[in-house]
Design a protein around this motif. Structure first.
Motif, PDB file in Angstrom:
ATOM      1  N   SER A 114       0.860  -1.186   0.000  1.00  0.00           N
ATOM      2  CA  SER A 114       0.000   0.000   0.000  1.00  0.00           C
ATOM      3  C   SER A 114       0.888   1.225   0.000  1.00  0.00           C
ATOM      4  O   SER A 114       1.915   1.262   0.690  1.00  0.00           O
ATOM      5  CB  SER A 114      -0.904   0.027   1.241  1.00  0.00           C
ATOM      6  N   HIS A 141      -6.102  -2.044   6.500  1.00  0.00           N
ATOM      7  CA  HIS A 141      -4.896  -2.008   7.321  1.00  0.00           C
ATOM      8  C   HIS A 141      -5.036  -2.711   8.669  1.00  0.00           C
ATOM      9  O   HIS A 141      -4.036  -2.876   9.378  1.00  0.00           O
ATOM     10  CB  HIS A 141      -4.450  -0.559   7.510  1.00  0.00           C
ATOM     11  N   ASN A 147      -4.753   3.427   8.429  1.00  0.00           N
ATOM     12  CA  ASN A 147      -4.318   3.799   7.084  1.00  0.00           C
ATOM     13  C   ASN A 147      -3.531   5.105   7.124  1.00  0.00           C
ATOM     14  O   ASN A 147      -2.478   5.230   6.498  1.00  0.00           O
ATOM     15  CB  ASN A 147      -5.541   3.938   6.174  1.00  0.00           C
ATOM     16  N   ALA A 179      -0.064   4.465   8.789  1.00  0.00           N
ATOM     17  CA  ALA A 179       0.851   3.680   7.960  1.00  0.00           C
ATOM     18  C   ALA A 179       1.323   4.446   6.735  1.00  0.00           C
ATOM     19  O   ALA A 179       2.436   4.240   6.266  1.00  0.00           O
ATOM     20  CB  ALA A 179       0.173   2.380   7.533  1.00  0.00           C
TER      21      ALA A 179
END
Length: 351
Positions: A202, A276, A327, A330
């Motif tokens: 991602s 996530h 999300n 990260a």
């Protein structure tokens, strides 16, 4: 009680709901626009709530027989230094490939339950609980599904997460789960089926600004992750010739209700979330088991649907919000070093 149910969507949520309702004595008609279950690969994490739902659907032993449990889990930085680690004493998860789970769910249904290659129109949904004689219509057709758009016109639209995701599988086996965090990007590696390694990447969409959207994904991934630690490098070396799935990630704001009249939303139609925390498929299975039980126990369809909404909307909403936060954390491009330092400290405290 029992009755007739139309399920729109033949993915994990729709197939699992069909299994639950059939076991409760309902007549079920599943309609799916695809000609067969998608084979997009990838491993799904079955947490305890999902395993409990599979048990209630009578399928947990079949899933356990084909799943694998990682020996441990860690989060590392791009150089391979451990930021946080969970060993076998931590929360347990069973990994199973998406295509295998779909095959198990399809095989658990009578052959004529699913009508493949049969999209459902808004007009058909409108008459389903009238002229067509269905007692309930279940929307399991995804984040922008027809049931959500037709029956829940005030429902908020999906929200872009600003994240692009890639996933696939390469030959070979790993025992442990790992996720590597860098500036605006992550790379995950997990066991899958004893013969292949599941991987996912991602990245912040800003990292692709100015690049050709049709660029070969192998070239792109090697460019973005090629200087990361050897575990990532081994996966990158195995990418040529394998299928790579690419998608722009969205989630859904929390709805005020998953139910409107004789209609209900489950799975991504109700609560599409960032991947996530690895909980999307889990929550779909929990939805399916909860809905089937609520409709079988309620004295009326309306009572059963209210019970389902009461059981599922708030818990699923919390996971949507938590997944969105994860999300953001990260995908941090600035202050990633500060983030990693906090995570390393937290990992030390957990140990």
């Amino acid at each position: 009680m029992n009755g007739r149910a139309l399920i729109v969507g033949g993915g994990i949520a729709g197939l699992a709901a069909a299994r639950g309702l059939l076991r409760a004595g309902w007549e079920v008609d599943v309609r799916e626009r695809l000609s067969e279950p998608p084979d997009i690969g990838g491993a799904l994490g079955m947490w305890s709530t999902a395993l409990d739902a599979l048990d209630r659907l009578g399928l947990v032993e079949e899933v356990r027989a084909v799943g694998c449990a990682p020996t441990g889990a860690l989060i590392a930085d791009s150089g391979g230094r451990t930021l946080a680690r969970l060993d076998s004493r931590g929360p347990s998860v069973l990994l199973v490939s998406r295509s295998t789970l779909l095959r198990i769910l399809v095989a658990a249904l009578p052959a004529d339950t699913v009508r493949w290659n049969t999209p459902v129109t808004a007009e058909e949904i409108g008459r389903a609980t009238g002229a067509d004689g269905f007692d309930v219509v279940i929307g399991a057709d995804g984040i922008n599904g027809t049931v959500r758009r037709t029956v829940f016109p005030g429902a908020p639209a999906s929200r872009p997460l600003g994240t692009i995701a890639y996933r696939g599988a390469v030959p070979g086996h790993v025992d442990a789960f790992s996720e590597t965090w860098g500036n605006g990007r992550i790379f995950g590696i997990t066991p899958m089926d004893g013969e292949r390694t599941n991987w996912y990447a991602s990245l912040n969409a800003d990292l692709l600004r100015g690049r050709d959207p049709d660029e070969d994904p192998v070239t792109l991934l090697r460019d973005l992750y090629g200087d990361w630690h050897p575990g990532v490098a081994r996966v990158l070396a195995g990418l040529p010739g394998t299928a790579i799935d690419r998608r722009v990630l969205h989630d859904l704001p929390v709805l005020s209700s998953y139910v409107h009249g004789p209609h209900a939303l489950i799975g991504d139609s109700a609560h599409a979330m960032a991947p996530h925390l690895g909980r999307g498929a889990c929550e779909s299975l929990v939805d399916a088991a909860a809905l089937a039980e609520a409709l079988s126990l309620g004295p009326t369809v309306a009572d059963g649907l209210r019970r389902y909404d009461r059981l599922r909307r708030r818990p699923a909403g919390r996971i949507v919000r938590a997944s969105r936060v994860m999300n953001r954390v990260a995908m941090v491009s600035r202050l990633a070093g500060v983030r990693d330092g906090v995570l390393r400290t937290a990992g030390t405290l957990m140990r």
